[in-house]
Design a protein around this motif. Sequence first.
Motif, mmCIF file in Angstrom:
data_model
loop_
_atom_site.group_PDB
_atom_site.id
_atom_site.type_symbol
_atom_site.label_atom_id
_atom_site.label_comp_id
_atom_site.label_asym_id
_atom_site.label_seq_id
_atom_site.Cartn_x
_atom_site.Cartn_y
_atom_site.Cartn_z
ATOM 1 N N GLU C 101 0.833 -1.210 0.000
ATOM 2 C CA GLU C 101 0.000 0.000 0.000
ATOM 3 C C GLU C 101 0.866 1.259 0.000
ATOM 4 O O GLU C 101 0.595 2.217 -0.728
ATOM 5 C CB GLU C 101 -0.870 -0.059 1.254
ATOM 6 N N GLU C 102 1.941 1.250 0.803
ATOM 7 C CA GLU C 102 2.727 2.474 0.964
ATOM 8 C C GLU C 102 3.768 2.670 -0.129
ATOM 9 O O GLU C 102 4.040 3.795 -0.533
ATOM 10 C CB GLU C 102 3.422 2.469 2.329
ATOM 11 N N VAL C 103 4.409 1.572 -0.546
ATOM 12 C CA VAL C 103 5.488 1.709 -1.526
ATOM 13 C C VAL C 103 5.100 1.109 -2.863
ATOM 14 O O VAL C 103 5.342 1.700 -3.911
ATOM 15 C CB VAL C 103 6.780 1.069 -0.999
ATOM 16 N N VAL C 115 13.400 1.766 0.105
ATOM 17 C CA VAL C 115 12.608 2.894 0.591
ATOM 18 C C VAL C 115 12.624 2.981 2.119
ATOM 19 O O VAL C 115 13.073 3.967 2.679
ATOM 20 C CB VAL C 115 11.170 2.827 0.058
ATOM 21 N N TYR C 116 12.173 1.916 2.789
ATOM 22 C CA TYR C 116 12.098 1.999 4.248
ATOM 23 C C TYR C 116 13.481 2.189 4.857
ATOM 24 O O TYR C 116 13.656 2.942 5.795
ATOM 25 C CB TYR C 116 11.478 0.728 4.823
ATOM 26 N N ILE C 245 17.195 11.840 -2.199
ATOM 27 C CA ILE C 245 16.972 13.090 -1.451
ATOM 28 C C ILE C 245 15.497 13.460 -1.521
ATOM 29 O O ILE C 245 14.885 13.815 -0.512
ATOM 30 C CB ILE C 245 17.858 14.216 -2.032
ATOM 31 N N TYR C 246 14.902 13.322 -2.722
ATOM 32 C CA TYR C 246 13.481 13.638 -2.862
ATOM 33 C C TYR C 246 12.636 12.734 -1.967
ATOM 34 O O TYR C 246 11.745 13.189 -1.251
ATOM 35 C CB TYR C 246 13.071 13.488 -4.331
ATOM 36 N N GLY C 251 9.240 12.038 2.478
ATOM 37 C CA GLY C 251 8.869 11.064 3.507
ATOM 38 C C GLY C 251 9.007 11.645 4.900
ATOM 39 O O GLY C 251 8.125 11.487 5.741
ATOM 40 N N ALA C 252 10.089 12.376 5.140
ATOM 41 C CA ALA C 252 10.331 12.863 6.495
ATOM 42 C C ALA C 252 9.382 13.980 6.863
ATOM 43 O O ALA C 252 9.038 14.143 8.028
ATOM 44 C CB ALA C 252 11.778 13.345 6.620
ATOM 45 N N ASN C 253 8.936 14.771 5.865
ATOM 46 C CA ASN C 253 8.056 15.888 6.185
ATOM 47 C C ASN C 253 6.586 15.561 5.967
ATOM 48 O O ASN C 253 5.741 16.439 6.107
ATOM 49 C CB ASN C 253 8.440 17.103 5.333
#
Lengths: 129, 90, 300
Positions: C101-103, C115-116, C245-246, C251-253
């Motif tokens: 679902e997420e990736v 990703v994770y 970086i993208y 993801g972090a924000n």
Amino acid sequence: MSNAIATWSGDYYQVFAIILFGIGFISLLLHKNLIKKIIGLNIMDSSVYLFLTSFGYIDGRVAPIVADPTAPVQMETYINPLPTGLVLTGIVVGVSVTAFSLALTQRLYKKYHTLNLDEILILAKREEV
Amino acid sequence: MELFTILLLVGLVVCAVSASLAKNLLSTLLIYMAFSLMMSMIWLLLQAPDLAITEAAVGAGVDTVLFLLTLKTIHALKGTRSDKSHDEKH
Amino acid sequence: MTKNIKERWRQFAAWVNGADSDTPVVTPEEKRAARPHPLRFLHGMLSEKNEMRVYHIFSVVMCLVFTGTLLLTVLYLPTFGGAGNPTENEVMERYVEKGIEEVGATNLISNIILVYRGFDTFGESCVLFLAATCVMILLRKDEKNTTAYDLAERAEDAEIESEENTTVLRSVVRMLMPVILLFGVYVLLNGHLSPGGGFSGGAILGAGLILFENAFGEKVRRFMSEHVYHFIKVAALYFYGFTMIYVFFTGANGLHSIIGTGIPGMIFSAGVIMPINVAVGLEVACTMYAFYAFFSKGEL
């Protein structure tokens, strides 16, 4: 003691991984030849990967590749994917370390014309004085 | 299946010991290659096919090539010229 | 000459340490000899041979103690293959149940490594890049460090290569090469759907290139020149870096990413995973070929 043997025979992956670690460690310590030392280091590497991966395995479950993505994914179907991911990183780093140490070995051979570490140390010390 | 697994693990230990004890560097290297192949079968039994592919391509393929080229450079292979500059220098 | 430089360096070091430049310089050996050694009496008692024997016995005993301790530790570890072990926790639950679902990749391992836990894999790529650079520094042969002996050896290699007794190798490579390259590209492009991914696909491609170079040396060397190698490698690393970086930033924000996950199970799905796999695969293939080239010839 019988209790211990029962546990060891259940955890045979871990036991073999530790035996392999011991073999790699002793060949790293006792061999004078640099190539054999590197192979001992590689065997130690593999044993650590085996030890780590064996924690991800769960009896009766399959590899974490979803065959039918439309159905909801049940956790009980798949093994733990996390150790596999970590070990995948480790294998590639292991190759880098092997290539780097082999390059260093070639340079040492080019300078001292021997692969015996003791002789190399003696020659290097003689050069220093 | 468990018997097969244990056979493979014992094979790993035998390979490791004989790679450590072999006199010839080339045979050490080939035994190590067999070790890598057995390892990739064990990854398959541990339900980690990603690791199996990587180990087979990297451990048995690229690693062996690098070791072989090093053996050629250090004149440990039969049929290549022995190291003559050794006598000139010392 | 070298001794002179060493002498001057020692004087310079003494001056930096605040000593008067007129004071006699003490070499490390003299210092070591002056210091009382706790085990010095052992050196008198043991000959060199005995010293080696003591070292051997000590290392065997140490290894046995080490292995025994680790084997005792196994007794306290969770059972192999048991469901409900401590490793089977909420982290695994999240990765397995929410991964698609997420990736979006059906190969859950590529979700994790790209990703994770993309940070780990990015560091690993840098390790590979560094290793290739170090090999290049150590083994590069140019005009400055090539001796007559190296030249003679290279001439001998060229002579062996020109003898044209590679018929079997060439015909086998002609048959195998398309299959190997196709398999490598398949593993690379299907990394999010089936076992494989950037590293294994790249290693297969690199191994294929090495085989091709062995059979038809000139053709590959003309294609994989140093410029091509640097271009592919740097472009792949830059692409990988900017994509990561993208991904990290969004993801972090908690921002909405413009790269969708697509339909799981299709070839063009899983967002950034397939492009990253291709970039990593190209980088790994280049690195493997560069390892081979520098180990065998000392140049690309």
